[in-house]
Write a protein that holds these residues in place. Structure first.
Motif, PDB file in Angstrom:
ATOM      1  N   GLU A 118      -0.712 -12.015  -4.433  1.00  0.00           N
ATOM      2  CA  GLU A 118      -0.612 -11.283  -5.770  1.00  0.00           C
ATOM      3  C   GLU A 118      -1.902 -11.452  -6.654  1.00  0.00           C
ATOM      4  O   GLU A 118      -1.775 -10.840  -7.736  1.00  0.00           O
ATOM      5  N   LEU A 153       1.745  -8.304  -2.515  1.00  0.00           N
ATOM      6  CA  LEU A 153       2.708  -8.779  -3.146  1.00  0.00           C
ATOM      7  C   LEU A 153       3.621  -9.863  -2.362  1.00  0.00           C
ATOM      8  O   LEU A 153       3.953 -10.797  -2.424  1.00  0.00           O
ATOM      9  N   PHE A 154       4.093  -9.090  -1.268  1.00  0.00           N
ATOM     10  CA  PHE A 154       4.935  -9.567  -0.126  1.00  0.00           C
ATOM     11  C   PHE A 154       4.518 -10.668   0.559  1.00  0.00           C
ATOM     12  O   PHE A 154       5.300 -11.672   0.844  1.00  0.00           O
ATOM     13  N   ASP A 176       7.726  -7.269  -8.716  1.00  0.00           N
ATOM     14  CA  ASP A 176       6.828  -6.470  -8.398  1.00  0.00           C
ATOM     15  C   ASP A 176       6.653  -5.924  -6.986  1.00  0.00           C
ATOM     16  O   ASP A 176       6.616  -4.749  -6.763  1.00  0.00           O
ATOM     17  N   PRO A 177       7.052  -6.777  -6.028  1.00  0.00           N
ATOM     18  CA  PRO A 177       7.187  -6.358  -4.515  1.00  0.00           C
ATOM     19  C   PRO A 177       8.471  -5.048  -4.540  1.00  0.00           C
ATOM     20  O   PRO A 177       8.265  -4.181  -3.953  1.00  0.00           O
ATOM     21  N   VAL A 208      13.226 -11.717  -0.573  1.00  0.00           N
ATOM     22  CA  VAL A 208      11.765 -11.467  -0.182  1.00  0.00           C
ATOM     23  C   VAL A 208      11.250 -12.821  -0.294  1.00  0.00           C
ATOM     24  O   VAL A 208      11.265 -13.721  -1.420  1.00  0.00           O
ATOM     25  N   PHE A 244       2.088  -3.117  -2.251  1.00  0.00           N
ATOM     26  CA  PHE A 244       3.453  -3.962  -1.849  1.00  0.00           C
ATOM     27  C   PHE A 244       3.420  -5.074  -0.835  1.00  0.00           C
ATOM     28  O   PHE A 244       3.843  -6.280  -0.803  1.00  0.00           O
ATOM     29  N   THR A 245       2.200  -5.037   0.230  1.00  0.00           N
ATOM     30  CA  THR A 245       2.058  -5.978   1.191  1.00  0.00           C
ATOM     31  C   THR A 245       1.373  -7.278   0.558  1.00  0.00           C
ATOM     32  O   THR A 245       1.533  -8.270   0.935  1.00  0.00           O
TER      33      THR A 245
END
Length: 695
Positions: free
Chosen positions: A97, A92-93, A38-39, A239, A89-90
């Motif tokens: 999530e 998830l990162f 996902d990311p 990641v 993105f952030t």
């Protein structure tokens, strides 16, 4: 032909397009290589849209046609999706999530999608900008539009999302390892440069009718920072995995406690292992969860990691066994405690298997031992008590050779060395093991080298008590030997007198000679003697049952009466008693007396006497030569013409059944002397006061 123009304001956008395209291609390749998680998927999509965005800006600045500039200006609106993809993105990162659901993402897309739709249809309603025209600035033509309030809404919305995402990344940078910290700072810095330039442009737009393209350098700076994170710190290769993802997918349970030992957090696996819900666990003290193991998880040493085995009672009343790894969360640089982390691992199945095998070993009739390289016992199964009469824990640490029969030590040592030198081989051997009562048990062992096995670290020997089997084999061997002797008797010893009788019978028929009938009678008598001796020999194979105290003098005189001894003399020089089967002892004396008369003559003198641990029967005949003394005890061996060869064999069998040893030597008178000895005899050397002589 499309009219174009050259302006230095377009160059940074072309440069940003190239950088964004490279980043997009690289991210796509990394996704194909390692998988589009996902990311990575969110980042790749964001960069692809950003590439389209800056490319549209570069092309708009490079052409002069107003209509084309308008179309490319509409294409620039696709950049409104970039902040949404950035915040996804952030999240998830940074490990959040749980907020990236279809519902939340759909709500985030409402504003940018609506602005794109309004921009495409603006010619119809004019909600995004009311008018547009081409103006000159710095020797180049630029598209000027009179933006409405609706145009600035997605811009402000995107700025807020970028600020939130950048804040999450900066927070992650402050709490993560050095590598993740640099990744997050580079990405957040790129987006902050971009959003700052947009805010500056927004302010200038509000103050002036036409603002020059002041944000041209923001895009290449943002691209450079993204590239720095990608290629310097392997941004998409490494990641950070979100805490929730890790925790939710852990098969092991975990508990987090505060400094007082009270539980403040538990994962799903921990709830399943403890067979309780989070509400039943959180807030309780560790000792309340493990009442049978109270205090085992307490610890004050911040530098240690301890391991304990715990037992948990479940709703089904079946105990569950857990291994708990306790780690103190307090760091050395902190003065106050932070709590503990307890990782729980289910070992119930392993314990059940161990218990099963332990039960099998404890109740096995076989003996299992583990030896080190020196042959010392490091483990002995409980069956040692039933096999050799010694509890297992009493002989652990002793050398196994101390318990083996001296005659077997050398062969066992050779087999042990063989299995130590050849780990792949399984060695079988037989040996005798000393029982606590002094007897010897015959064992059949199988040895295997597991010295390199970290759970055994020794040579494992599984041994089975085959004493009864060995004795049966010996009995069977003796029986087979006896059957072979009987076959020889039937085929030879009985055939001879039978042949003689048949010959004389035929002679009597032919000649009527009555003397032949006497020879036939003698042959029949000999066959009868052989048959009686064979039956007697077979009966003596049976073991002795109950015994009684029998006087040597009385049993000797009784046996003497049963033997034809008109001219012989019996001297009994002992008045002691021995424990024996009276009937068989009587048969022993009878056979000794007959043998003496057959070989020493009718006037033989037979003496009965005793020594310390034996009694003897001696005569004054010619004696037995040394080279024949072993043979005379075998069935069928005789040196007399009329003997059957079973007399002394019967004597030997009776003595063996009693557990006595028989030896033959020379008597005082020069004849034969048979001695019967055993350690069970008491002091037999008590002579008769006045030697009693029977004639």
């Amino acid at each position: 032909m499309i009219p174009v123009q050259f302006t230095p304001f377009a160059l940074p956008y072309y440069l940003a397009t190239i950088i964004s395209a490279i980043i997009t291609v690289y991210a796509f390749q990394q996704g194909r290589k390692h998988g589009f998680n996902d990311p990575v998927l969110a980042f790749t999509t964001m960069e692809a849209i950003a590439t389209i965005w800056v490319l549209c800006v570069a092309l708009e600045y490079s052409i002069t046609d107003q209509w084309l500039k308008t179309v490319l200006g509409i294409g620039r609106i696709v950049g409104a999706l970039t902040p949404v993809l950035f915040i996804v993105f952030t999240l998830l990162f940074a490990g959040h999530e749980r907020f990236v659901t279809r519902r939340y993402v759909t709500l985030l897309l409402v504003v940018p999608v609506a602005s794109i739709i309004l921009a495409v249809t603006n010619w119809y309603h004019g909600l995004m900008w009311s008018a547009s025209s081409v103006v000159e600035y710095g020797g180049a033509l630029f598209l000027y539009r009179e933006f409405t309030t609706a145009f600035y809404v997605p811009m402000l919305y995107g700025a807020v999302l970028v600020l939130i995402g950048s804040t999450l990344l900066l927070k992650l940078a402050l709490t993560s390892q050095r590598l993740y910290r640099r990744q997050a700072i580079a990405v957040a810095g790129g987006m902050l440069v971009l959003i700052t330039s947009l805010i500056v442009w927004f302010v200038v737009e509000l103050l002036f009718e036409f603002s020059p393209p002041l944000i041209t350098l923001a895009f290449p700076i943002k691209g450079a920072l993204f590239g720095y994170a990608l290629f310097r710190f392997r941004f998409l290769d490494i990641v950070p995995v979100a805490r929730d993802t890790v925790v939710d997918n852990m098969r092991d349970g975990y508990l987090v406690t505060d400094p007082s030992g009270r539980i403040v957090d538990v994962n799903d696996a921990g709830q399943a292992l403890l067979d309780r819900t989070a509400s039943d666990i959180v807030g309780n003290h560790l000792d309340a969860l493990f009442p049978n193991d109270e205090g085992v998880l307490d610890g004050d040493d911040h530098a240690t990691r301890t391991e304990h085995e715990l037992t948990v009672e479940t709703a089904s009343d079946d105990p569950r066994f857990l291994i708990a790894h306790r780690t103190d969360l307090t760091r050395p640089e902190h003065d106050h405690p932070l709590g503990q982390l307890v990782i729980l691992r289910d070992i119930t199945n392993r314990r059940r298997v161990q218990k099963r095998y332990q039960t099998l070993i404890e109740h096995s009739s076989d003996l299992t031992v583990v030896l080190d390289e020196e042959g010392d016992l490091t483990y002995v199964s409980p069956s040692a008590k039933s096999i050799i009469g010694v509890p297992a824990d009493e002989i652990i640490g002793e050398n196994t050779m101390d318990h083996i029969h001296p005659e077997d030590i050398e062969s066992v040592a050779e087999r042990f060395d063989e299995v130590v030198m050849n780990p792949a081989e399984t060695v079988r051997f037989e040996y005798r093991l000393r029982h606590i009562d002094g007897s010897w048990r015959t064992m059949e062992g199988v040895a295997r080298n597991l010295l390199e096995n970290p759970y055994v670290k020794g040579v494992v020997v599984n041994a089975r008590d085959i004493t009864a089997r060995t004795e049966r084999e010996r009995d069977l061997e003796r029986t087979n030997d006896r059957l072979e002797q009987f076959a020889n008797i039937v085929s030879h010893d009985l055939r001879n007198p039978l042949t003689v009788a048949q010959g004389h019978l035929q002679l009597a028929k032919d000649t009527g000679d009555m003397d032949s009938l006497e020879a036939i009678e003698q042959s029949h008598e000999r066959m009868e003697s052989i048959i009686e001796d064979v039956l007697t020999l077979a009966q003596q194979e049976k073991s002795i049952g109950e015994t009684e105290h029998v006087g040597l003098a009385s049993i000797a005189r009784e046996a003497w009466k049963h033997v034809e001894t008109p001219d012989a003399t019996l001297v009994v020089d002992s008045n002691t008693t021995i424990a024996a089967d009276r009937d068989r002892l009587l048969r022993l004396f009878e056979n000794c007396f007959r043998n003496a008369i057959e070989h020493a003559g009718a006037d033989v003198t037979v003496t009965i006497g005793t020594t310390d641990k034996s009694f003897f029967i001696a005569d004054d005949g010619p004696g037995i030569p040394d080279n024949q003394r072993d043979d005379v005890l075998e069935a069928g061996y005789t040196t007399a013409e009329t003997g059957t060869g079973f007399g002394l064999s019967i004597v030997s069998q009776i003595a063996e059944a009693h557990g006595w040893t028989v030896s033959i030597d020379t008597s005082v008178a020069g004849g034969a002397r048979l001695s019967f000895r055993t350690e069970e005899f008491d002091d037999l050397s008590r002579p008769v006061p006045n030697g009693q002589r029977t004639q």
